[in-house]
Write a protein that holds these residues in place. Sequence first.
Motif, mmCIF file in Angstrom:
data_model
loop_
_atom_site.group_PDB
_atom_site.id
_atom_site.type_symbol
_atom_site.label_atom_id
_atom_site.label_comp_id
_atom_site.label_asym_id
_atom_site.label_seq_id
_atom_site.Cartn_x
_atom_site.Cartn_y
_atom_site.Cartn_z
ATOM 1 N N TRP A 4 1.029 9.143 -4.549
ATOM 2 C CA TRP A 4 1.114 9.473 -3.123
ATOM 3 C C TRP A 4 1.843 10.800 -2.870
ATOM 4 O O TRP A 4 1.361 11.642 -2.124
ATOM 5 N N THR A 34 0.095 1.102 2.852
ATOM 6 C CA THR A 34 -0.374 -0.132 2.221
ATOM 7 C C THR A 34 -1.236 -0.940 3.198
ATOM 8 O O THR A 34 -1.486 -2.124 2.965
ATOM 9 N N GLU A 36 -4.199 -2.630 5.290
ATOM 10 C CA GLU A 36 -5.498 -3.185 4.904
ATOM 11 C C GLU A 36 -6.618 -2.714 5.823
ATOM 12 O O GLU A 36 -7.792 -2.945 5.536
ATOM 13 N N ILE A 113 -4.387 3.493 -1.004
ATOM 14 C CA ILE A 113 -4.152 2.539 0.083
ATOM 15 C C ILE A 113 -4.853 1.208 -0.199
ATOM 16 O O ILE A 113 -4.316 0.151 0.078
ATOM 17 N N ARG A 114 -6.059 1.282 -0.709
ATOM 18 C CA ARG A 114 -6.875 0.104 -1.022
ATOM 19 C C ARG A 114 -7.128 -0.776 0.206
ATOM 20 O O ARG A 114 -6.843 -1.979 0.206
#
Length: 188
Positions: A4, A34, A36, A113-114
């Motif tokens: 990052w 982080t 979603e 980030i996923r």
Amino acid sequence: MMDWDTLTQTTLHCTACKLCEGRKNVVFGVGVPTAEVMFIGEGPGQHEDEQGEPFVGRSGQLMDKMMNYIGLDRSRNVYIANIVKCRPPQNRDPAGEEIAACIGYLRNQVALIRPKIIVCVGRIAAMTLIQPDYKVTRQHGEWVEKNGVWMMGTFHPAALLRNPANTQNGFADFLSLRDKIAELGIKI
């Protein structure tokens, strides 16, 4: 893939295309790294370039209201980024070579980030990430899954401000987003 901090620093000093010549600020992104749920727009406008943050000004205020209505907030549970990180002159659409020069940064952000959901805000974002001939007026609110990530295109808030007749459709897209968040069991 960069971590990052390296990604942030590399992006802030990018000179890969001519957009760097006119920028005041690189607009890397804002939110929870982080999260979603991720929103991706096309590129910074004047206010974004001045402040270094995506979706500020009148269109950002509208987007914040729509997000807040369904329990989302840029400081708590979403991440917001753009296809290109520097402002195209006169807020024109980013050119293909500008997108090509910048897309690696976005891909790296997404990989770090996923997110489980990506909302493509506006035509350029949807054409870049969902399908090249994407038509927001016809396909907005439709969900597609790509590589395990649910994606939807919706109207850019600036377009809703210019054409309020589409506001109901834009709002319906956010309600669909709320339903998809619940379906996937995402805690907001």
